[in-house]
Design an enzyme around this catalytic site. Sequence first.
Site, mmCIF file in Angstrom:
data_model
loop_
_atom_site.group_PDB
_atom_site.id
_atom_site.type_symbol
_atom_site.label_atom_id
_atom_site.label_comp_id
_atom_site.label_asym_id
_atom_site.label_seq_id
_atom_site.Cartn_x
_atom_site.Cartn_y
_atom_site.Cartn_z
ATOM 1 N N GLY A 105 4.793 -1.464 2.594
ATOM 2 C CA GLY A 105 4.051 -0.222 2.434
ATOM 3 C C GLY A 105 4.933 1.009 2.412
ATOM 4 C CG HIS A 124 -0.245 0.019 2.519
ATOM 5 N ND1 HIS A 124 0.121 1.193 3.136
ATOM 6 C CD2 HIS A 124 0.180 -0.983 3.319
ATOM 7 C CE1 HIS A 124 0.731 0.908 4.275
ATOM 8 N NE2 HIS A 124 0.782 -0.405 4.405
ATOM 9 C CG ASP A 125 -0.479 4.415 1.208
ATOM 10 O OD1 ASP A 125 -1.309 5.003 0.495
ATOM 11 O OD2 ASP A 125 -0.753 3.924 2.326
#
Length: 119
Positions: free
Chosen positions: A32, A14-15
Amino acid sequence: GADCLLMACSHVGHDCRLGDRVILANNVMLGGHVQVGEQCFLGGGAAIHQQVRIGRHAMVGGLAGVTNDIPPFGNVFGLPARLVGLNVVGLRRRGFSRENLHALRAAFRLIFRDPGTFA
């Protein structure tokens, strides 16, 4: 990023942000909030810890465990990953001139002369 290649079973957490023309070989795992600069190559099975930044034109060897940031143009290898030098092969393939390679090599020697992790 544009024109990226994510091979089989690679994972982008994520991100994360990938630059243009990044290659993730098979089974690469990005935690992440990882940032990967343009034209980087990450070898098969490499694991990148969360919030690590990888500079542009860097190379990560296969099965490397990366827990620290990687400088632009750097080449890391091992478990845990260590900076082993300049990504000369990748830079030649991308058309860097001999003069630019010499200048980068001199800068790397000046900054990273001593063994160990650059703080």
